[in-house]
Design a protein around this motif. Structure first.
Motif, PDB file in Angstrom:
ATOM      1  N   TYR A 113       3.141   9.910  -6.120  1.00  0.00           N
ATOM      2  CA  TYR A 113       3.821  11.132  -5.624  1.00  0.00           C
ATOM      3  C   TYR A 113       4.148  12.050  -6.898  1.00  0.00           C
ATOM      4  O   TYR A 113       4.521  11.375  -8.074  1.00  0.00           O
ATOM      5  CB  TYR A 113       4.967  10.832  -4.942  1.00  0.00           C
ATOM      6  CG  TYR A 113       4.828  10.422  -3.547  1.00  0.00           C
ATOM      7  CD1 TYR A 113       3.885  10.435  -2.855  1.00  0.00           C
ATOM      8  CD2 TYR A 113       6.149  10.344  -2.693  1.00  0.00           C
ATOM      9  CE1 TYR A 113       3.664  10.055  -1.580  1.00  0.00           C
ATOM     10  CE2 TYR A 113       6.235  10.010  -1.515  1.00  0.00           C
ATOM     11  CZ  TYR A 113       4.949   9.481  -0.900  1.00  0.00           C
ATOM     12  OH  TYR A 113       4.980   9.117   0.518  1.00  0.00           O
ATOM     13  N   VAL A 131       0.739  -1.278  -0.105  1.00  0.00           N
ATOM     14  CA  VAL A 131       0.098  -0.121  -0.115  1.00  0.00           C
ATOM     15  C   VAL A 131       0.850   1.178   0.180  1.00  0.00           C
ATOM     16  O   VAL A 131       0.696   2.118  -0.680  1.00  0.00           O
ATOM     17  CB  VAL A 131      -1.144  -0.300   1.197  1.00  0.00           C
ATOM     18  CG1 VAL A 131      -1.594   1.326   1.419  1.00  0.00           C
ATOM     19  CG2 VAL A 131      -2.112  -1.027   1.105  1.00  0.00           C
ATOM     20  N   ASN A 166       1.151   3.853  -2.907  1.00  0.00           N
ATOM     21  CA  ASN A 166       0.903   5.534  -3.015  1.00  0.00           C
ATOM     22  C   ASN A 166       2.101   6.260  -3.200  1.00  0.00           C
ATOM     23  O   ASN A 166       1.891   7.175  -3.907  1.00  0.00           O
ATOM     24  CB  ASN A 166       0.591   5.339  -1.341  1.00  0.00           C
ATOM     25  CG  ASN A 166       0.104   6.837  -0.772  1.00  0.00           C
ATOM     26  OD1 ASN A 166      -0.319   7.592  -1.773  1.00  0.00           O
ATOM     27  ND2 ASN A 166       0.312   7.193   0.380  1.00  0.00           N
TER      28      ASN A 166
HETATM   29  C1  LIG Z   1      -0.194   8.650   0.627  1.00  0.00           C
HETATM   30  O1  LIG Z   1       0.792   9.476   0.761  1.00  0.00           O
HETATM   31  C2  LIG Z   1       0.354  10.839   1.149  1.00  0.00           C
HETATM   32  C3  LIG Z   1       1.379  11.900   0.882  1.00  0.00           C
HETATM   33  O2  LIG Z   1       2.503  11.475   1.759  1.00  0.00           O
HETATM   34  C4  LIG Z   1      -0.362  10.717   2.583  1.00  0.00           C
HETATM   35  O3  LIG Z   1      -0.753  11.997   2.923  1.00  0.00           O
HETATM   36  C5  LIG Z   1      -1.097   9.635   2.673  1.00  0.00           C
HETATM   37  O4  LIG Z   1      -1.647   9.391   4.018  1.00  0.00           O
HETATM   38  C6  LIG Z   1      -0.890   8.448   2.176  1.00  0.00           C
HETATM   39  N1  LIG Z   1      -1.918   7.324   2.030  1.00  0.00           N
HETATM   40  C7  LIG Z   1      -1.539   6.186   2.323  1.00  0.00           C
HETATM   41  C8  LIG Z   1      -2.793   5.178   2.208  1.00  0.00           C
HETATM   42  O5  LIG Z   1      -0.608   5.655   2.754  1.00  0.00           O
END
Ligand SMILES: *[C@@H]1O[C@H](CO)[C@@H](O)[C@H](O)[C@H]1NC(C)=O
Ligand SMILES: *[C@@H]1O[C@H](CO)[C@@H](O)[C@H](O)[C@H]1NC(C)=O
Ligand SMILES: *[C@@H]1O[C@H](CO)[C@@H](O)[C@H](O)[C@H]1NC(C)=O
Ligand SMILES: *[C@@H]1O[C@H](CO)[C@@H](O)[C@H](O)[C@H]1NC(C)=O
Length: 203
Positions: free
Chosen positions: A99, A91, A95
């Protein structure tokens, strides 16, 4: 198919991490006496047989009461902990791959990490499913446990492949974060493989 060069590089990186991280020397395995109800010692001694005693103890000691001194439960719990970490790493990598402002190199390396991490989740899940459908003494024990060994080894390779992909990528937050996650699961996978191998010998 992975080329020999990549396999070799994975091995070198793996050796590098094992040499670098394994500051504690593995010691002989100690079986606690039947009257010893403090199963923490069993976990500690078992973890001492792995390449990563400290991460092992940190992740496994809370399951001491459940595992007691049972090699199958030790292996099963270890793979189950690893699977959980692999899922959350997947996950996180997925994510990260979204970026904004990733370099071309980071983007490509992350894409590969997402893919191999996904593979590792599948391999670890399969291993756990197999573990739950077998017993020592089964006619097919050797075959079944060797499948588990193969899948867990494949998961181990996945994480060195992920790190290999960053070999030529410039240092930075992305590389540092991926390494941190990949090393964590790689260590847990290696610990799991040690316990699977031990369980295999008990069959
Ligand atoms: C994905 O990355 C963003 C930016 O760092 C963060 O704010 C968010 O919580 C992340 N989501 C997950 C599911 O890890
Ligand atoms: C079990 O052993 C560990 C390490 O020797 C110790 O820290 C812990 O307090 C013990 N637990 C119990 C319930 O005796
Ligand atoms: C585990 O290894 C550490 C460090 O080598 C040692 O101090 C400890 O006594 C060992 N514990 C057991 C239970 O083998
Ligand atoms: C192995 O771990 C899984 C996942 O935690 C659990 O559902 C299963 O009951 C465990 N199997 C055994 C034999 O303890």
């Amino acid at each position: 198919m992975i080329s020999h060069a990549i396999v070799l590089k994975s091995l070198l990186i793996f050796l590098y991490f094992t040499t670098y991280m394994n500051t504690c020397q593995a010691t002989n395995f100690v079986v606690p006496s039947r009257t010893n109800k403090n199963y923490t010692e069993f976990i500690k001694a078992s973890c001492n047989t792995t390449l990563y005693p400290r991460p092992c103890y940190k992740s496994m000691s809370k399951f001491a009461e459940k595992i007691q001194a049972n090699p199958k439960l030790l292996a099963n719990t270890s793979i189950s902990v690893t699977l959980k970490e692999a899922k959350s790493t997947f996950v996180t990598m997925k994510n990260m791959s979204k970026y904004k402002g990733l370099s071309t190199g980071e983007k490509a390396a992350l894409r590969d990490c997402v893919e191999v991490t996904d593979d590792s989740v599948y391999e670890l899940q399969r291993s756990l499913d197999q573990m739950n459908h077998m017993e020592e003494g089964d006619t097919h024990f050797d075959f079944e446990i060797s499948n588990v060994q193969t899948w867990v080894s494949a998961a181990l390779t996945d994480y060195s492949t992920c790190m290999d992909g960053f070999y030529n990528v410039n240092e930075g937050n992305v590389k540092a974060k991926v390494s941190k996650y990949a090393v964590n699961v790689l260590q847990l996978t290696s610990i799991g493989l040690t316990f699977i191998n031990r369980y295999a010998r008990s069959g």
